[in-house]
Design a protein around this motif. Structure first.
Motif, PDB file in Angstrom:
ATOM      1  N   SER A  47       0.835  -1.324  -0.064  1.00  0.00           N
ATOM      2  CA  SER A  47       0.107  -0.288   0.138  1.00  0.00           C
ATOM      3  C   SER A  47       0.776   1.274  -0.075  1.00  0.00           C
ATOM      4  N   GLN A  48       2.062   1.192   0.451  1.00  0.00           N
ATOM      5  CA  GLN A  48       3.046   2.198   0.569  1.00  0.00           C
ATOM      6  C   GLN A  48       2.407   3.654   0.890  1.00  0.00           C
ATOM      7  N   PRO A  49       2.091   3.523   2.245  1.00  0.00           N
ATOM      8  CA  PRO A  49       1.450   4.497   3.015  1.00  0.00           C
ATOM      9  C   PRO A  49       2.269   5.925   3.295  1.00  0.00           C
ATOM     10  N   ASP A  50       1.807   6.837   3.261  1.00  0.00           N
ATOM     11  CA  ASP A  50       2.609   8.220   3.824  1.00  0.00           C
ATOM     12  C   ASP A  50       2.866   8.052   5.244  1.00  0.00           C
ATOM     13  N   VAL A  51       1.965   7.712   6.050  1.00  0.00           N
ATOM     14  CA  VAL A  51       2.077   7.732   7.522  1.00  0.00           C
ATOM     15  C   VAL A  51       1.627   6.270   8.221  1.00  0.00           C
ATOM     16  N   LEU A  52       2.315   5.980   9.223  1.00  0.00           N
ATOM     17  CA  LEU A  52       1.842   4.716   9.810  1.00  0.00           C
ATOM     18  C   LEU A  52       1.393   5.304  11.302  1.00  0.00           C
ATOM     19  N   LEU A  53       0.282   4.738  11.837  1.00  0.00           N
ATOM     20  CA  LEU A  53      -0.452   4.954  13.152  1.00  0.00           C
ATOM     21  C   LEU A  53      -0.016   3.563  13.764  1.00  0.00           C
ATOM     22  N   LEU A  54       0.420   3.482  14.872  1.00  0.00           N
ATOM     23  CA  LEU A  54       1.060   2.510  15.214  1.00  0.00           C
ATOM     24  C   LEU A  54       0.839   2.543  16.681  1.00  0.00           C
ATOM     25  N   ASP A  55       0.183   1.257  17.265  1.00  0.00           N
ATOM     26  CA  ASP A  55       0.030   0.959  18.626  1.00  0.00           C
ATOM     27  C   ASP A  55       1.243   0.449  19.284  1.00  0.00           C
ATOM     28  N   ILE A  56       1.402   0.348  20.670  1.00  0.00           N
ATOM     29  CA  ILE A  56       2.365  -0.126  21.235  1.00  0.00           C
ATOM     30  C   ILE A  56       2.449  -1.763  21.769  1.00  0.00           C
ATOM     31  N   GLU A  57       1.260  -2.033  22.557  1.00  0.00           N
ATOM     32  CA  GLU A  57       1.107  -3.333  23.084  1.00  0.00           C
ATOM     33  C   GLU A  57       0.256  -3.994  22.190  1.00  0.00           C
ATOM     34  N   GLU A  72      15.012   1.415  10.257  1.00  0.00           N
ATOM     35  CA  GLU A  72      16.128   0.850   9.984  1.00  0.00           C
ATOM     36  C   GLU A  72      16.296   0.544   8.493  1.00  0.00           C
ATOM     37  N   SER A  73      14.838   0.628   8.062  1.00  0.00           N
ATOM     38  CA  SER A  73      14.640   0.123   6.601  1.00  0.00           C
ATOM     39  C   SER A  73      15.017   0.860   5.444  1.00  0.00           C
ATOM     40  N   ASP A  74      15.143   0.617   4.435  1.00  0.00           N
ATOM     41  CA  ASP A  74      15.382   1.571   3.139  1.00  0.00           C
ATOM     42  C   ASP A  74      14.625   2.673   2.992  1.00  0.00           C
ATOM     43  N   ALA A  75      13.359   2.308   3.265  1.00  0.00           N
ATOM     44  CA  ALA A  75      12.343   3.384   3.215  1.00  0.00           C
ATOM     45  C   ALA A  75      11.577   3.841   4.697  1.00  0.00           C
ATOM     46  N   PRO A  76      12.091   4.330   5.397  1.00  0.00           N
ATOM     47  CA  PRO A  76      11.327   4.579   6.739  1.00  0.00           C
ATOM     48  C   PRO A  76      10.253   5.277   6.342  1.00  0.00           C
ATOM     49  N   ILE A  77       8.906   4.989   7.310  1.00  0.00           N
ATOM     50  CA  ILE A  77       8.034   5.707   7.043  1.00  0.00           C
ATOM     51  C   ILE A  77       7.541   6.540   8.246  1.00  0.00           C
ATOM     52  N   PRO A  78       7.173   7.969   8.081  1.00  0.00           N
ATOM     53  CA  PRO A  78       6.752   8.725   9.283  1.00  0.00           C
ATOM     54  C   PRO A  78       5.806   7.989  10.081  1.00  0.00           C
ATOM     55  N   THR A  79       5.910   7.790  11.370  1.00  0.00           N
ATOM     56  CA  THR A  79       5.169   6.987  12.234  1.00  0.00           C
ATOM     57  C   THR A  79       4.695   7.752  13.507  1.00  0.00           C
ATOM     58  N   VAL A  80       3.492   7.535  13.667  1.00  0.00           N
ATOM     59  CA  VAL A  80       2.859   8.166  14.719  1.00  0.00           C
ATOM     60  C   VAL A  80       2.522   7.054  15.783  1.00  0.00           C
ATOM     61  N   ILE A  81       2.775   7.248  17.061  1.00  0.00           N
ATOM     62  CA  ILE A  81       2.550   5.978  18.100  1.00  0.00           C
ATOM     63  C   ILE A  81       1.094   6.708  18.552  1.00  0.00           C
ATOM     64  N   CYS A  82      -0.056   5.708  18.839  1.00  0.00           N
ATOM     65  CA  CYS A  82      -1.094   5.976  19.315  1.00  0.00           C
ATOM     66  C   CYS A  82      -1.327   4.871  20.612  1.00  0.00           C
ATOM     67  N   SER A  83      -1.193   5.009  21.759  1.00  0.00           N
ATOM     68  CA  SER A  83      -1.375   4.090  22.797  1.00  0.00           C
ATOM     69  C   SER A  83      -1.570   4.649  24.090  1.00  0.00           C
ATOM     70  N   THR A  84      -2.302   4.003  24.804  1.00  0.00           N
ATOM     71  CA  THR A  84      -2.573   4.122  26.235  1.00  0.00           C
ATOM     72  C   THR A  84      -1.439   4.368  27.193  1.00  0.00           C
TER      73      THR A  84
END
Length: 113
Positions: A47-57, A72-84
């Motif tokens: 899907s090649q997203p522009d942004v990743l929304l990522l939980d922790i647990e 660490e990948s060749d194409a890092p994705i801007p990531t927003v962490i969303c977690s309690t």
């Protein structure tokens, strides 16, 4: 320009809520969701997203480990962490930012199971 978002969160309720929120925003497009990082890897690649929304647990692999792999990948994705676990100034929030997250948002606890 539409921002393409991919969500990785083990909670079906959270994935559904984010899907609903993004559906009402013409500037964002949900390109996929996954309940854990292992299922997300191939879908993110396709899907090649522009942004990743990522939980922790999450089962199988925690979000911070996955975030480090993404950065660490060749194409890092801007990531927003969303977690309690990421209340402002918490150790987990600082760890997420240190690992490469562009932002940290605390997931609301009220009404979510």
């Amino acid at each position: 320009m539409t921002v393409r978002v991919f969500v990785v969160d083990d909670s079906a309720v959270v994935r559904q809520a984010i899907t609903h929120i993004l559906a009402g925003n013409a500037e964002m497009e949900l390109v996929g969701t996954a309940p854990n990082p292992m299922l997300a890897v191939d879908a993110i690649r396709k899907s090649q997203p522009d942004v990743l929304l990522l939980d922790i647990e999450m089962p199988g692999m925690d979000g911070l480990t996955f975030l480090r792999q993404i950065m660490e990948s060749d194409a890092p994705i801007p990531t927003v962490i969303c977690s309690t676990l990421t209340a402002q100034g918490s150790r987990m929030a600082l760890d997420a930012l240190s690992a490469g997250a562009v932002s940290v948002v605390t997931k609301p606890r009220i009404g979510l199971k």
